[in-house]
Enzyme design. Structure first.
Site, PDB file in Angstrom:
ATOM      1  N   CYS A  95      -0.486   8.542   3.835  1.00 41.40           N
ATOM      2  CA  CYS A  95      -0.012   7.167   3.948  1.00 41.40           C
ATOM      3  C   CYS A  95       0.330   6.767   5.373  1.00 41.40           C
ATOM      4  O   CYS A  95       0.611   5.609   5.645  1.00 41.40           O
ATOM      5  CB  CYS A  95       1.209   6.960   3.061  1.00 41.40           C
ATOM      6  SG  CYS A  95       2.597   8.027   3.506  1.00 41.40           S
ATOM      7  N   CYS A 102       0.444   2.121  -6.574  1.00 45.26           N
ATOM      8  CA  CYS A 102      -0.477   3.090  -5.976  1.00 45.26           C
ATOM      9  C   CYS A 102      -0.355   4.486  -6.580  1.00 45.26           C
ATOM     10  O   CYS A 102      -0.905   5.450  -6.036  1.00 45.26           O
ATOM     11  CB  CYS A 102      -0.248   3.180  -4.473  1.00 45.26           C
ATOM     12  SG  CYS A 102      -0.345   1.592  -3.618  1.00 45.26           S
ATOM     13  N   CYS A 150       4.514   4.615  -4.340  1.00 35.85           N
ATOM     14  CA  CYS A 150       4.779   3.249  -4.786  1.00 35.85           C
ATOM     15  C   CYS A 150       4.174   3.009  -6.172  1.00 35.85           C
ATOM     16  O   CYS A 150       3.141   3.589  -6.519  1.00 35.85           O
ATOM     17  CB  CYS A 150       4.209   2.250  -3.784  1.00 35.85           C
ATOM     18  SG  CYS A 150       5.071   2.224  -2.198  1.00 35.85           S
ATOM     19  N   CYS A 156       0.945   0.419   4.036  1.00 34.96           N
ATOM     20  CA  CYS A 156       1.827   1.541   4.330  1.00 34.96           C
ATOM     21  C   CYS A 156       2.403   1.452   5.743  1.00 34.96           C
ATOM     22  O   CYS A 156       3.527   1.879   5.982  1.00 34.96           O
ATOM     23  CB  CYS A 156       1.078   2.863   4.162  1.00 34.96           C
ATOM     24  SG  CYS A 156       0.804   3.348   2.448  1.00 34.96           S
TER      25      CYS A 156
END
Length: 247
Positions: free
Chosen positions: A236, A211, A208, A122
């Site tokens: 994140c 994730c 994402c 991240c």
């Protein structure tokens, strides 16, 4: 942490208390009126489009940006253009740091976050482009809600000095801090606000693709993000200032 301007911090603290029970529209009207072209809206999810919808009803010349990590769902990329076209606004997209991402993938592969945690990935794909996007701003607007993440967002104010980004004078507005998910979706349905098609597939909090997963009935919305990690670490880096050290 950023070294902040004490006078501005005190002023924003007083305003946060004054506006703590105000509507999102009232907070937005103050934010947009005070900072004008120096303020921008961070766009990624349903809450952010609600803010865009509210903001465009206050003024036309709003600034909106998003971050392309290179790992988003195809539906999310399509959603970028849906929002751009629906509101007829320019959408600035900031991309992942190329050198940092290439170095990480070369050293650890494409999915090291399952083993080492998501923060390193991240940092390259999200935090660096956010830092660049905010480097020329005086303030930014986020869609954070207190009930999104009880472990990290339960005490966010409606406005604050950003403790992580900026040069010490960056103001951060969270107009939806007091709203629930239900209020967000009531607004979306009532105003016919566009939303990511992934929401119809069980996704609540969308990040994402590797994730993010749909949540089951009864699960909290953030359980679909970084599900292999402890719930207390589910930020994140964009809002890492929410994570307080243990006392």
């Amino acid at each position: 942490m950023t070294v902040q301007d004490p006078q501005l911090k005190s002023e924003i603290g007083s305003l946060a208390e004054e506006y703590k029970n105000s509507s999102p529209q009232e907070i937005l009207e103050y934010a947009l009126g005070r900072f004008g072209t120096g303020i921008t809206i961070a766009f990624s999810g349903a809450e952010d489009v609600v803010l865009i919808d509210m903001a465009t009803r206050i003024r036309e010349d709003i600034s909106v940006f998003s971050i392309d990590t290179g790992r988003l769902h195809p539906e999310t990329y399509r959603f970028f253009d849906v929002v751009r076209e629906h509101y007829n606004i320019p959408l600035e997209v900031f991309f992942a740091d190329r050198e940092k991402t290439e170095e990480l993938v070369l050293r650890k592969g494409m999915f090291s976050f399952y083993r080492d945690g998501h923060h390193e990935c991240c940092a390259a794909r999200k935090v660096d482009p956010l830092r660049r996007s905010l480097s020329t701003r005086d303030a930014w607007i986020t869609g954070q809600r207190r009930d999104q993440s009880p472990n990290t967002r339960a005490e966010i104010p409606v406005m604050e000095m950003d403790p992580v980004f900026g040069n010490g004078t960056l103001v951060k507005f969270n107009p939806l801090a007091n709203w629930t998910s239900g209020q967000v979706w009531d607004y979306i349905m009532d105003k016919e606000v566009p939303y990511n098609e992934l929401h119809a597939k069980g996704y609540v909090s969308i990040g994402c693709e590797p994730c993010t997963r749909p949540v089951l009935p009864g699960q909290h919305e953030r359980e679909g993000r970084w599900w292999w990690e402890e719930s207390t670490k589910k930020e994140c880096g964009l809002h890492s200032g929410n994570i307080r050290p243990p006392v």
